[in-house]
Design an enzyme around this catalytic site. Structure first.
Site, mmCIF file in Angstrom:
data_model
loop_
_atom_site.group_PDB
_atom_site.id
_atom_site.type_symbol
_atom_site.label_atom_id
_atom_site.label_comp_id
_atom_site.label_asym_id
_atom_site.label_seq_id
_atom_site.Cartn_x
_atom_site.Cartn_y
_atom_site.Cartn_z
ATOM 1 N N LYS A 68 3.599 -5.672 8.614
ATOM 2 C CA LYS A 68 3.695 -4.563 7.675
ATOM 3 C C LYS A 68 5.017 -3.837 7.890
ATOM 4 C CE LYS A 68 1.404 -0.484 5.882
ATOM 5 N NZ LYS A 68 0.253 0.415 5.964
ATOM 6 N N ASP B 251 -10.341 8.708 9.233
ATOM 7 C CA ASP B 251 -10.339 8.257 7.836
ATOM 8 C C ASP B 251 -11.164 6.988 7.694
ATOM 9 O OD1 ASP B 251 -9.724 8.451 5.145
ATOM 10 O OD2 ASP B 251 -7.923 7.228 5.315
ATOM 11 N N VAL C 87 3.066 -5.695 2.995
ATOM 12 C CA VAL C 87 2.445 -6.593 3.952
ATOM 13 C C VAL C 87 2.855 -8.021 3.637
ATOM 14 C CG1 VAL C 87 0.268 -7.306 5.003
ATOM 15 C CG2 VAL C 87 0.495 -5.011 4.057
ATOM 16 N N GLY D 104 0.832 -1.188 0.000
ATOM 17 C CA GLY D 104 0.000 0.000 0.000
ATOM 18 C C GLY D 104 0.860 1.228 0.000
ATOM 19 N N GLY D 105 0.219 2.376 0.159
ATOM 20 C CA GLY D 105 0.949 3.617 0.095
ATOM 21 C C GLY D 105 1.949 3.775 1.222
#
Length: 860
Positions: free
Chosen positions: A41, A134, A26, A21-22
């Site tokens: 992660k 978020d 993972v 991901g950004g």
């Protein structure tokens, strides 16, 4: 930094990559120490030189690591490898909420089921001072067993310091706090305050959660537009389309109301806590027959049940900053509880216990308007056998079959009472009186020693053995129960005398007391599980509809069973069966207006409690304490002619000013100050009482000075008056007087107040020795003086009908003035308090009525 299968990060062996991901990559890994698979992660190599991303990554782990809740990602560990930080979490199998939706709505039952879990997870985070900021469908994961998990606290704002708790006003805020002009979050799921770049608190998460509920019900986003700017403008200025017009046909009105309440533009108009939101969703599910519990029933409709493969987890990781999350444990669906009815007559059950054989039940009840009596019964039998012991309440039964019973119970106000403790064989006989002035008692596991709760000297005391004080409070204590190992006592601690708001607490035998839960709006009934692993109790987060709940000694809370009715827990058998009662009750008001020949009902909602009557008898001040009053109660004014009630605000309204223009109020959440609410146009005014925790307050008659009933830290309740300057309060009475029995003199020169032995005295406001008020007989209470001071009105405590006498102060001549009693006596618990006009001709009084059915609850 790419890791290869077989590589090790400390005790973790990498198995396979799962995605990126950004913020990082993972991996599936194995923890050799515990023989379990985990997700790891590692921060992305491209970001390793970016201090802001490193800080965000560490903040994400720190925030999530504080949380321990079944609906939030579990963080196991954090470390560093070759200079790159990593975090270890549980491994998820299932799909994100975004994948579950797939652009189509979910059934309302499933929305409520998942919504309760998400709200409970948010409540746990908010309780730790953590705001998500978020939340979106990509950041909610649905495990294979149907459990919702909140992902990605990467944008969380930590508003409390680590380590020891400090005063909230001194808590530092992380540098990542949203400041003016800084916008964080995801367009389309932001709150209005986030769009404006203003600081976002927990209510911002509630707004976003409402938009997620909307999307779950309709399959469409609440705020959509052709550009981000237009979407942000819609959040600020537009309301989402009606649910029925957006694919949400068949949505129950109650659920529609909850969604709309979440998405109010102003934070002050939304739900003020995720805990209240979760409770409303649970109540909605209970009233509509939808079962919601900690373990979630799998959906009946066909849907994807994908094992989370590497490709699947990669998609999750790319979409969400915490795509590694997840739980492996599978929880079986809960069985439906079974209620076996034990009683069938009309009236109120006051207490009940299992006998040592766990089949016989002994209970106390007042049936068909008769006095309280002791009975025994067994499951499957519609009949109950009475003991020849009127007026007795069962408190405890030892393993050898000896009962502790309370005789001659005297009500002290609200839910408080006291009586004579006695021992009585289960087979019957003559009770042996052993102690006066007791409210609660329980046998220690050895069946020889006992613990008691006794009111006295303005405080309630938990004692073991009797005479040794383990804990005392200026509030009151109920539901005292020994732990199975005999090492500690659990009880309900009520901060306000007479009010059933309270929390679960335990005290060890050396006097160390711990609170296990926050305060609940209504709490009654408590028992330990047979193995001592948890305490079950019945309480409601708002109003009076109490659910069966559980708390362990670490403070972990869950709802065990709910119903669209008020439950009270009495006992738990060795095999886990619960003895509960279902209560249908209300508090009502009756009054007579000036010039009226007859009484009329003045009740408004479900729990109407009168607090003052204007001098002319035309205006009644009252508070709604039940479901209708909402969290923190609601203050109302109503004309005694039966006109509509007017809501003034939230809190407890104690006294009307003599001109009728103001009401002095206190808040249950913050009892350290008063607020003056205008009854017409005007702004509220605050009256600080620094260092003083309040129970009640009002105006001294004939003056503009305020009085307060309150206490300083580590002291007991007493009466205080405001200085002539109006700046400070000073004590008038000694500590430890009866908290429910006092009245100001008609000229404002002093107070009549009773001590805990029922002796009344007059305490001058401006100095001088207290004087006895000998006209008040034992068992009586002062209602008020007439406006001219000529007469004193008294009532007889704990009597039905409620007798009110008038005494002429100059001559001592006494006459019966009133006898008050509702026409329908079925289930009547008590009558009072009573408020009289200045001439005594008009009045308003309250009554409580309970109709109770006793059940054995199986299948918990």
């Amino acid at each position: 930094m790419a890791l290869q299968p077989g590589m090790r990060l400390g005790p973790y062996e990498i198995i396979a990559p799962l995605g990126a991901g950004g913020m990082g990559e993972v991996y599936r890994a194995r923890d050799e120490r515990l023989s379990r698979e985990v997700a790891i992660k590692v921060i992305a190599a491209a970001a390793s030189g970016d201090p802001e991303r490193l800080r965000r990554f560490e903040q994400e782990a720190r925030a999530a690591g504080q949380l321990n809740h079944p609906n939030i990602l579990a963080v196991y560990d954090i470390g560093s490898h070759d200079g790159a930080p990593y975090v270890v979490t549980e491994l998820l199998e299932g799909e994100t909420l975004r994948e579950r939706l797939g652009g189509t709505p979910l059934p309302p039952r499933k929305v409520v089921e998942l919504g309760v879990q998400i709200a409970q997870g948010l409540a746990a985070a908010h309780a730790k001072g953590i705001v998500h900021r978020d939340l979106k469908p990509e950041n909610v994961f649905i495990t294979r067993d149907g459990r919702a998990k909140i992902l990605d606290f990467g944008l969380a704002k930590l508003t409390r310091p680590e380590g020891e708790e400090t005063d909230a006003t001194q808590a530092p805020t992380l540098a990542a706090e949203t400041g003016p002009g800084v916008v964080l979050g995801t367009v389309g799921y932001m709150s209005p305050e986030q769009v404006r770049g203003r600081p976002a608190d927990h209510r911002s998460d509630i707004f976003t959660f409402g938009s997620i509920l909307y999307e779950m019900l309709t399959g469409r986003r609440a705020f959509t537009a052709e550009s981000s700017v237009e979407a942000l403008n819609a959040i600020l200025k537009e309301e989402p389309p009606e649910l029925s017009a957006s694919g949400g046909a068949g949505v129950p009105p109650g659920l529609d109301r909850i969604v709309r309440h979440c998405m109010e533009k102003s934070p002050e108009e939304r739900f003020q806590s995720a805990r209240d939101l979760a409770f409303d969703l649970q109540s909605l599910s209970a009233s509509s027959g939808v079962a919601v519990a900690a373990a979630v029933e799998p959906a009946s409709r066909p849907r994807r049940r994908l094992m989370m493969t590497a490709a699947g987890l990669a998609a999750v990781a790319a979409a969400a900053a915490l795509g590694w999350l997840a739980g492996r444990a599978s929880v079986p669906p809960p069985a439906s509880p079974v209620y076996a009815q034990l009683t069938y007559r009309q009236g109120a059950v006051t207490s009940a216990r299992f006998a040592p054989d766990d089949q016989t039940v002994v209970y106390s009840a007042a049936w068909d308007g008769e006095p309280t009596q002791l009975f025994s019964t067994r499951a499957g039998s519609p009949e109950s056998r009475p003991f020849d012991l009127p007026g007795a309440d069962v408190l405890a039964i030892s393993a050898s079959g000896e009962m502790l019973v309370l005789l001659e119970r005297e009500k002290l106000g609200g839910w408080m009472s006291r009586g004579t403790l006695a021992r009585l064989p289960l087979a019957g006989g003559v009770p042996r009186r052993i102690m006066e002035g007791v409210q609660e008692a329980d046998w220690a596991p050895d069946g020889e020693q006992m613990a008691v709760v006794r009111p006295g000297y303005g405080a309630y005391r938990v004692e073991f053995p009797p005479g040794k004080v383990l804990y005392q409070t200026a509030g009151w204590v109920s539901s005292l129960r020994f732990s199975p190992d005999g090492r500690q006592l659990a009880f309900l601690d009520h901060p306000f005398a007479g009010d059933d708001r309270g929390h679960v607490a335990v005290v060890s035998l050396d006097g160390e007391k711990r609170d296990l839960t926050p305060d609940f709006s209504s709490s009654s009934g408590l028992a330990w599980l047979p193995d001592g692993s948890a305490i079950h109790f019945t309480a409601s987060e708002r109003g009076t509809i109490r659910a069966l709940r559980s708390v362990d000694l670490s403070g972990a809370l869950e709802v065990v069973a709910g119903a669209p009715a008020t439950l009270s827990l009495h006992d738990i058998a060795a095999d886990g069966r619960h003895l509960v009662s279902r209560l249908a009750g209300n508090r009502g008001m009756i009054g007579r207006a000036p010039g009226a020949d007859e009484e009329r009902s003045l009740s408004w909602l479900d729990w109407s409690f009168p607090l003052d009557l204007s001098e002319d008898g035309r205006t009644l001040l009252f508070v709604e304490q039940g479901e209708g009053g909402g969290p923190g109660y609601s203050i109302y004014l109503r004309g005694t002619d039966g006109g509509p009630a007017v809501r003034l605000g939230k809190g407890f309204g104690w006294d009307l000013s003599e001109d009728g223009g103001w009401v002095v109020t206190t808040s249950l959440e913050n009892p350290t100050g008063m607020t003056l609410l205008p009854t017409g146009p005007g702004e509220p005014r605050s009256v600080p009482t620094p260092g003083l925790s309040l129970r009640s307050c009002g105006w001294l008659p004939g003056t503009d000075r305020l009085w307060a009933q309150g206490k300083e830290e580590d002291s007991l309740l007493r009466l205080w008056v405001q200085e002539e300057s109006g700046d400070a309060f000073r004590p008038v009475t000694p500590e430890g007087l009866d908290p429910n029995h006092f009245a100001p003199l008609p000229d404002g020169s002093g107070f009549a107040a009773a001590d805990t032995e029922g002796r009344w005295r007059i305490y001058p406001v401006d100095g001088g020795e207290p004087q006895p008020l000998n006209v008040v007989q034992p068992g009586e209470a002062v209602v008020r003086w007439s406006g001219d001071g000529r007469y004193l009105f008294l009532l007889k405590l704990d009597a039905l009908p409620l007798p009110v006498d008038r005494i002429e102060m100059a001559t001592g001549r006494r006459e019966r003035w009133l006898e008050l009693m509702p026409a329908d006596r079925a289930g009547l618990y008590d009558v009072g308090p009573l408020y009289l006009s200045a001439d005594g001709a008009s009045y308003a009084y309250s009554f409580r009525r309970f109709l109770t059915t006793l059940y054995i609850l199986e299948g918990i």
